[in-house]
Design an enzyme around this catalytic site. Structure first.
Site, mmCIF file in Angstrom:
data_model
loop_
_atom_site.group_PDB
_atom_site.id
_atom_site.type_symbol
_atom_site.label_atom_id
_atom_site.label_comp_id
_atom_site.label_asym_id
_atom_site.label_seq_id
_atom_site.Cartn_x
_atom_site.Cartn_y
_atom_site.Cartn_z
ATOM 1 N N HIS A 16 -22.534 -6.253 -28.524
ATOM 2 C CA HIS A 16 -21.602 -5.659 -29.433
ATOM 3 C C HIS A 16 -21.971 -5.204 -30.701
ATOM 4 C CE1 HIS A 16 -17.894 -2.972 -30.809
ATOM 5 N NE2 HIS A 16 -18.512 -3.866 -32.277
ATOM 6 N N GLU A 17 -22.303 -6.214 -31.135
ATOM 7 C CA GLU A 17 -23.377 -5.724 -32.184
ATOM 8 C C GLU A 17 -24.270 -5.375 -32.385
ATOM 9 O OE1 GLU A 17 -21.708 -5.749 -35.480
ATOM 10 O OE2 GLU A 17 -20.257 -6.476 -34.890
ATOM 11 N N HIS A 47 -25.046 -1.796 -31.763
ATOM 12 C CA HIS A 47 -24.171 -0.664 -33.189
ATOM 13 C C HIS A 47 -25.868 -0.802 -33.550
ATOM 14 C CE1 HIS A 47 -20.649 0.231 -33.266
ATOM 15 N NE2 HIS A 47 -20.005 -1.464 -33.432
#
Length: 230
Positions: free
Chosen positions: A66-67, A70
């Protein structure tokens, strides 16, 4: 330069610490928080270790990817981006999980430096939606793993300390973790992804949060999906 080379040693350390602490928090949450104290006789070391292992795998893939989604999306637009852990939020995650059995997973954030260039709403929206979309995509392999474990299990039921039981448990927890992360981050409040996505494109925001909500319901009531394979 490979993708791993774009992750600095400092960022790797922060990701690793957040990953391990969230693994502990989810282990506490899955076991019901205070149940570890009030019902300790029914909780085994083997059970805790399996829960911790499953949490590490599920949280590791769900949170780290997820990170990184980004980060690499921001880098595609020419920005510097790195994940930074929040020690305070990690402590809160463990304490809240221990007390309530609920995991509040906000271990930090991917910081973006635009170097003075103004980020457009579209860029901000695409960078923000990359995280929740990654979680929604990860739900697919976890559902498959859950179904495989279910289909391999004997008719007498699912036993945790077996390969089918482990696969089912891993798939279920991965499904739930990714659904929760996707929906939680899509909420249009504070610094969460949903607020930025809604400002960029309300239609996209509405579709993604609706899909996230449906998948979260199915994750919390997995019998709806498993009933199709009985």
């Amino acid at each position: 330069m490979s993708l791993l080379d774009k992750i600095s040693p400092f960022e790797r350390k922060d990701l690793l610490i957040a990953w391990l602490v969230l693994g502990v928090a989810f282990t506490l949450g899955i076991n019901g928080g205070f149940a570890l104290l009030t019902d300790y006789q029914n909780i085994t070391v083997e059970g805790l270790l399996i829960t911790f292992l499953v949490s590490l795998i599920a949280v590791g893939l769900s949170f780290v990817l997820h990170e990184l989604a980004h980060k690499f999306t921001a880098m595609r637009f020419g920005y510097w981006a790195e994940f930074r852990k929040s020690t305070q939020m990690l402590i809160i995650a463990v304490v809240v999980a221990a007390i309530t059995g609920i995991v509040f997973a906000a271990p930090g954030a991917t910081l973006i430096n635009t170097a003075g260039r103004e980020m457009t709403k579209k860029e901000n929206g695409l960078i923000s939606i990359a995280g929740p979309l990654t979680n929604l995509v990860l739900i697919i392999p976890f559902i498959i793993i859950m179904i495989i474990g279910f289909m391999m299990s004997p008719s007498t039921g699912i036993v945790l300390f077996t390969l089918p039981g482990f696969l089912f448990y891993l798939g279920l927890i991965g499904f739930q973790v990714n659904a929760m992360l996707a929906f939680f981050n899509m909420l249009p409040v504070g610094p969460l992804d949903g607020k930025k996505i809604m400002k960029w494109n309300p239609v996209v925001f509405g579709v993604v949060i609706a899909v996230s909500l449906v998948l979260l319901y199915l994750a919390l009531v997995p019998t709806v999906i498993l009933s199709l394979f009985v």
